[in-house]
Motif scaffolding. Structure first.
Motif, short mmCIF file in Angstrom:
data_model
loop_
_atom_site.label_atom_id
_atom_site.label_comp_id
_atom_site.label_asym_id
_atom_site.label_seq_id
_atom_site.Cartn_x
_atom_site.Cartn_y
_atom_site.Cartn_z
N HIS A 113 0.86 -1.18 0.00
CA HIS A 113 0.00 0.00 0.00
C HIS A 113 0.90 1.23 0.00
CE1 HIS A 113 -3.70 -2.22 0.89
NE2 HIS A 113 -2.98 -2.94 1.74
N CYS A 148 -3.83 6.29 -0.37
CA CYS A 148 -3.00 5.15 -0.75
C CYS A 148 -2.58 5.39 -2.20
CB CYS A 148 -3.83 3.87 -0.63
SG CYS A 148 -2.92 2.41 -1.12
N GLU A 150 -0.44 3.33 -3.94
CA GLU A 150 0.02 2.13 -4.65
C GLU A 150 -1.25 1.36 -4.97
OE1 GLU A 150 3.15 1.22 -5.33
OE2 GLU A 150 4.14 2.84 -4.24
N TYR A 151 -1.45 1.02 -6.22
CA TYR A 151 -2.67 0.32 -6.57
C TYR A 151 -2.71 -1.03 -5.87
CZ TYR A 151 -6.64 -1.65 -8.80
OH TYR A 151 -7.86 -2.24 -8.99
N CYS A 152 -3.72 -1.23 -5.00
CA CYS A 152 -3.72 -2.42 -4.16
C CYS A 152 -4.93 -3.31 -4.38
CB CYS A 152 -3.62 -2.02 -2.69
SG CYS A 152 -4.82 -0.78 -2.20
N HIS A 156 -8.97 0.16 -3.72
CA HIS A 156 -7.82 1.07 -3.57
C HIS A 156 -8.26 2.50 -3.25
CE1 HIS A 156 -4.20 3.25 -4.73
NE2 HIS A 156 -4.85 3.81 -5.72
N MET A 159 -9.24 3.72 0.42
CA MET A 159 -8.27 3.88 1.49
C MET A 159 -7.94 5.35 1.68
SD MET A 159 -5.66 0.72 1.03
CE MET A 159 -4.89 1.02 2.62
CU1 CUA Z 1 -4.06 0.47 -0.53
CU2 CUA Z 1 -4.05 1.30 -2.77
#
Ligand code: CUA
Length: 168
Positions: A113, A148, A150-152, A156, A159
């Motif tokens: 993340h 966030c 970072e693509y999670c 996503h 967050m």
């Molecule tokens: Cu956690 Cu994007």
């Protein structure tokens, strides 16, 4: 040595952009105070509660001394856990007075993340198995959105949180 005119132009452009990029990095690092977190402490992502900082009762904001704070957080798909308040409600906002020194400590339970406090110099990658730390002085008053970056996964964009810096 005889260089073709175009080759000279190309070399000049190449060297000039190298110098330019180094200047930009230097500006970001020494003027804007942007540094990557380089903490290498590891943690078991399956059992983050085993670490004192990430036990449920230690999550969120703690004042360690006058003007110095620690914020402990656990990132997971798809939320930041800042702990619970006295009524058992999930905390979504961190409030600190202007000029305080804040140490952010965060780890992930699942995937990579990001933890960016938009508009400040707090911007960390949060990797499972590692503890990301960053200490900074919250100089400006305002409401800063935690995102966030970072693509999670599918949630996503869900967050987020808020860091509020208020005038004392
Ligand atoms: Cu956690 Cu994007």
């Amino acid at each position: 040595m005889n260089l073709h005119k175009y080759e000279k132009i190309w070399l000049t452009l190449g060297s000039a952009s190298l110098v330019l990029f180094l200047l930009i990095i230097g500006f970001a690092a020494f003027w804007k105070g942007t540094h990557p977190q380089s903490h290498i402490e590891t943690i078991d992502p399956q059992n983050v509660e085993a670490h004192e900082a990430f036990q449920p009762e230690n999550l969120g904001l703690t004042e360690v001394e006058d003007g110095k704070f620690i914020v402990n957080m656990v990132a997971s798909a798809f939320m930041y856990d800042f702990g619970k308040d006295a009524d058992g409600k999930q905390v979504e906002r961190i409030r600190v007075p202007k000029g305080s020194t804040v140490l952010y400590q965060i780890t992930s339970k699942d995937v990579v993340h990001g933890f960016q406090v938009a508009g400040t110099n707090v911007n960390m990658m949060v990797e499972p198995g590692h503890i990301s730390r960053y200490e900074t002085v919250m100089k400006n008053v305002g409401e800063f959105t935690v995102v966030c970056n970072e693509y999670c996964g599918i949630g996503h964009h869900l967050m987020y949180g808020t860091v509020e810096v208020y005038e004392e």
